[in-house]
Design a protein around this motif. Structure first.
Motif, PDB file in Angstrom:
ATOM      1  N   LEU A   1      -5.715  -6.564   4.696  1.00 36.86           N
ATOM      2  CA  LEU A   1      -4.683  -5.346   5.112  1.00 36.86           C
ATOM      3  C   LEU A   1      -4.381  -5.650   6.491  1.00 36.86           C
ATOM      4  O   LEU A   1      -3.162  -5.756   6.750  1.00 36.86           O
ATOM      5  CB  LEU A   1      -4.993  -3.857   4.390  1.00 36.86           C
TER       6      LEU A   1
ATOM      7  N   PRO B   1      -8.492  -0.218   8.121  1.00 42.66           N
ATOM      8  CA  PRO B   1      -7.920  -0.922   7.042  1.00 42.66           C
ATOM      9  C   PRO B   1      -9.029  -2.223   6.766  1.00 42.66           C
ATOM     10  O   PRO B   1      -9.838  -2.515   7.695  1.00 42.66           O
ATOM     11  CB  PRO B   1      -6.604  -1.666   7.605  1.00 42.66           C
TER      12      PRO B   1
ATOM     13  N   VAL C   1       0.870  -1.216   0.135  1.00 40.44           N
ATOM     14  CA  VAL C   1      -0.039   0.134  -0.095  1.00 40.44           C
ATOM     15  C   VAL C   1       0.851   1.373   0.042  1.00 40.44           C
ATOM     16  O   VAL C   1       2.109   1.281   0.152  1.00 40.44           O
ATOM     17  CB  VAL C   1      -0.916   0.122   1.283  1.00 40.44           C
TER      18      VAL C   1
END
Length: 67
Positions: free
Chosen positions: A44, A40, A25
């Motif tokens: 993630l 998130p 990211v």
């Protein structure tokens, strides 16, 4: 949602950019998560927890208003 990302990064001595590269990211995304301005995705969150060799619950904590 509270998190311990900044603390865990300090323990591993890695920057936001290094963590961002590892979980694919942007550094800005890591910054927003640390600042508790962005929650998130589950995927993630799992990636971040795996980098720190911790469970998701050890990195992220729901607050009263999150329920």
């Amino acid at each position: 949602m509270k998190n311990r990302i900044r603390i865990e990064r300090a323990i591993l001595n890695i920057t936001q950019a290094e963590l961002a590269d590892r979980v694919q990211v942007s550094r800005q995304t890591i910054n927003a998560i640390e600042a508790e301005k962005y929650s998130p995705s589950l995927a993630l969150g799992l990636k971040i927890a795996r980098i720190f060799n911790k469970s998701v619950d050890e990195i992220f904590e729901l607050e009263e208003g999150d329920l």
